[in-house]
Design an enzyme around this catalytic site. Structure first.
Site, short mmCIF file in Angstrom:
data_model
loop_
_atom_site.label_atom_id
_atom_site.label_comp_id
_atom_site.label_asym_id
_atom_site.label_seq_id
_atom_site.Cartn_x
_atom_site.Cartn_y
_atom_site.Cartn_z
N GLU A 473 0.82 -1.21 0.00
CA GLU A 473 0.00 0.00 0.00
C GLU A 473 0.86 1.26 0.00
O GLU A 473 0.47 2.29 -0.58
CB GLU A 473 -0.96 -0.01 1.19
CG GLU A 473 -2.02 -1.10 1.13
CD GLU A 473 -2.84 -1.08 -0.15
OE1 GLU A 473 -3.06 0.01 -0.72
OE2 GLU A 473 -3.26 -2.16 -0.61
N HIS A 479 3.42 6.45 -5.29
CA HIS A 479 2.93 6.81 -6.62
C HIS A 479 2.21 8.15 -6.56
O HIS A 479 2.34 9.00 -7.46
CB HIS A 479 2.01 5.71 -7.14
CG HIS A 479 1.89 5.64 -8.63
ND1 HIS A 479 1.16 4.68 -9.28
CD2 HIS A 479 2.41 6.42 -9.61
CE1 HIS A 479 1.23 4.87 -10.59
NE2 HIS A 479 1.98 5.92 -10.81
#
Length: 683
Positions: A473, A479
């Site tokens: 996660e 990202h």
């Protein structure tokens, strides 16, 4: 009912003055949501009307950029509300979600079906203005045009009317599926009255089960809550076979009780409506419509890839089952609720690895700071400071400021790690604020996990799977944090659905990278490091069980495709019979290996964004496995490697074609061989 003056005080009506525009959670009340949604939609429609009726010829700035800037109140309230609906819902929040979701679907249609807007965007595409734009702006114009086409802007008035009705009903059904599943998952938690039945369960897990029971008014009992997938972690350690069976049956029957919380007919209706919507666009099924706008492009391409994996995975699962039956002997026949328990026994016997004995070395705080954060600091030069002065949406949610390698503020990371009855199952990443030069914003991202919360004063000890999930996660978080784009449409994880899991899967590699593992894998009470020999056996043992893991995943993937390849007009009266037939036809109907998600609790596809897209995990894993090889070939955990990955891929978001970004990073197209080796599927 909103109190007098509350509208002026509604915290969503103004940009937050907190660092990084963190939502002012201390001021936000449930009563603020509906007025903010109503004003947010009204304001955006007024902004869109001004764009559509602009007397000036269409330009990128007065049309596309103007659309990017529109709807800021709606964006702020949506980000906060839907995170709460997933992570801390109550009956009032669920009621609001049920009311507002169809309105939001209608609102989106009002914009995307506006023929005046579509004409302005089309004029830009056809008029050649794209030639004068920079690469990202040109891609944004093309993206808007495609989104309007795929939303139905080119349909007839009659078709658009039907599309609006379908979208509104789908929105309501998807919300109903989520809320019914949450309610039924809580209701089917397994209650144990005799502590002797919990033999094999770690002491801290027993204590946590007792605490959960007390919270539910069941003093003296023990409550074992259910995670989202079919397989429940406690099945590994529990020695009581009868209790294991109770837990398994509770898990796989969620949403299928023929009561108010039954999700099966909801799922079937969703599938039927999606097929009808696909037909409006001239597609034979929903999967074809979805995959047209993914890197895979066609269902045939997905089936081709899955066909290379399924026979070997099933063969491996049968071989594993035979080995487990040997471990059981003649006492009874292996069943689904026995698999995890005896698989762990075989793993321990073969590799001298005891999953329960590893947990004391995986204390949450050490894993987070000395594992997840440490890897990011080594690879990217990041540093983290917990901001206890900043309030999140729940007392368990913690706020960290993230600093870049040069000391500048990069954004905020919020970690919400513990399970609770108000949180849906699984693990996921959301954004409260997305990075965008156009809007002048930096990212605020959230990771939600479902780790059992220990009693006050006791450490939270993780399974290795939970450690892996935390790294995974955080890959999504990176990202979002590394986004470096002009337009919010392309920010962070706004990439093709079958590409979005790739960066997060790559980040899992650092959980077992030797220098990272030795930095966090320390006994929480003695300070003793995890023995390097145990580490190597842990790595060696990862190939064991891949037959089961790959088969249960492929079964869910093929079930997803079966539901979304039904022809328009198909009505499934018996969803369980449909499910059984689909699994049998795909060759993955193994009684002892149920799909990772069955229809009645397949939230990814019936209330999430993965319809006809659950294949994305293994599609992305092809890229991931190939990327892990690149890191190994180039020295591993080095700043130069991290900077290259960040620059060419993580920072680009959707501003560049996903596969072009991969090729820029890797220097070539992906190869499947590393994945086959990883999963034990190579010849």
């Amino acid at each position: 009912m909103q109190t007098p003056g509350a509208e002026a005080q509604n915290p969503f009506f103004a940009v937050s003055d907190l660092p990084y525009q963190l939502p002012p959670f201390a001021l936000i009340e449930t009563a603020h949501y509906l007025p903010a949604f109503e004003r947010g939609m009204a304001d955006q429609l007024a902004e869109v009307e001004a764009i559509a009726t602009n007397a000036e010829p269409a330009t990128f700035e007065n049309t596309v950029a103007a659309l990017e800037r529109s709807g800021q109140i709606l964006q702020r309230v949506s980000a906060v509300f839907f995170n709460q609906a997933s992570s801390d819902a109550d009956a009032e929040v669920q009621e609001i979600q049920g009311e507002v979701s169809p309105k939001l679907a209608a609102h989106s249609d009002a914009i995307h079906l506006d023929k005046r807007l579509f004409a302005r965007i089309s004029a830009l595409v056809e008029g050649g203005e794209a030639d004068s734009l920079d690469a990202e702006s040109r891609r944004l114009l093309e993206r808007y045009h495609l989104d309007f086409v795929r939303a139905g802007a080119g349909l007839t008035d009659e078709q658009q009317d039907r599309l609006r009705a379908v979208n509104e009903e789908l929105s309501a059904l998807q919300t109903a599926f989520q809320n019914k599943l949450l309610t039924d998952t809580n209701a089917t938690a397994v209650v144990v009255d005799d502590v002797a039945e919990l033999d094999g369960l770690a002491a801290d897990a027993v204590t946590a089960a007792a605490a959960t029971a007390r919270e539910r008014g069941l003093d003296g009992s023990y409550v074992l809550t259910l995670g989202l997938p079919s397989g429940q972690p406690v099945l590994t350690s529990l020695t009581n076979r009868g209790l294991r069976e109770r837990i398994h049956r509770a898990s796989v029957s969620r949403g299928a009780h023929c009561d108010d919380n039954d999700t099966l007919q909801t799922a079937a209706r969703i599938a039927t409506l999606r097929a009808e919507r696909a037909a409006l666009f001239g597609h034979p099924d929903h999967a074809t419509y979805v995959l047209e706008d993914r890197t895979a492009k066609t269902p045939a391409a997905v089936h081709d890839m899955l066909g290379k994996l399924t026979p070997a995975a099933v063969a491996n699962a049968h071989a594993e089952a035979a080995r487990l039956q040997e471990a059981i002997g003649d006492e009874f026949e292996l069943q689904a609720w026995d698999w995890a328990h005896y698989s762990d026994k075989v793993r321990r016997a073969t590799y001298s690895i005891d999953a329960a004995e590893l947990r004391p070395y995986f204390e949450l705080e050490r894993v987070l700071r000395d594992g997840v954060f440490y890897a990011a600091s080594q690879l990217y030069g990041l540093s983290f400071t917990e901001r206890e002065d900043l309030v999140a949406y729940h007392p368990d949610a913690r706020v960290f400021e993230v600093f870049d390698h040069d000391g500048s503020g990069l954004g905020l990371f919020i970690g919400d790690f513990f399970t609770r009855d108000s949180k849906r199952g699984g693990a996921w990443m959301n954004s409260f604020v997305e990075q965008s030069f156009l809007m002048g914003t930096k990212p605020v991202v959230i990771n939600n996990l479902n780790i059992v919360k220990p009693p006050a004063g006791e450490p939270a000890l993780l399974t290795f799977d939970e450690v892996n999930t935390m790294f995974h996660e955080f890959g999504h978080a990176l990202h979002g944090l590394f986004s470096n784009v002009a337009h919010p449409t392309f920010s962070g994880t706004s990439v093709y659905r079958d590409f979005v899991e790739f960066p997060s899967q790559v980040n899992e590699m650092w959980a077992v990278w030797p220098s990272v593992l030795e930095n966090y894998a320390v006994h929480h009470s003695t300070g003793e490091p995890l023995d390097p020999g145990v580490v190597q056996r842990l790595l060696d043992s990862q190939i064991w069980g891949e037959g089961f893991a790959t088969t249960e995943y492929l079964a869910a993937t093929l079930l997803d495709l079966a539901w979304h390849e039904i022809a328009p007009g198909t009505v499934v009266d018996d969803p369980l019979a449909f499910e059984a037939a689909a699994l049998a036809q795909a060759g993955v109907a193994l009684e002892a290996v149920p799909p990772r998600y069955r229809t009645s609790y397949f939230a990814h596809i019936f209330s999430g964004g993965y319809s006809a897209g659950y294949y994305s995990y293994i599609w992305s894993e092809v890229l991931d496995a190939d990327t892990v090889e690149w890191f190994k070939e180039n020295g591993g955990l080095l700043r130069a490697n991290g900077d290259h990955f960040r620059r060419e891929l993580l920072s680009r978001g959707g501003s560049i074609d996903s596969m072009e970004a991969f090729r820029n990073f890797r220097g070539r197209d992906p190869q499947i061989e590393p994945l086959l080796v990883r999963r034990g599927l190579a010849q």
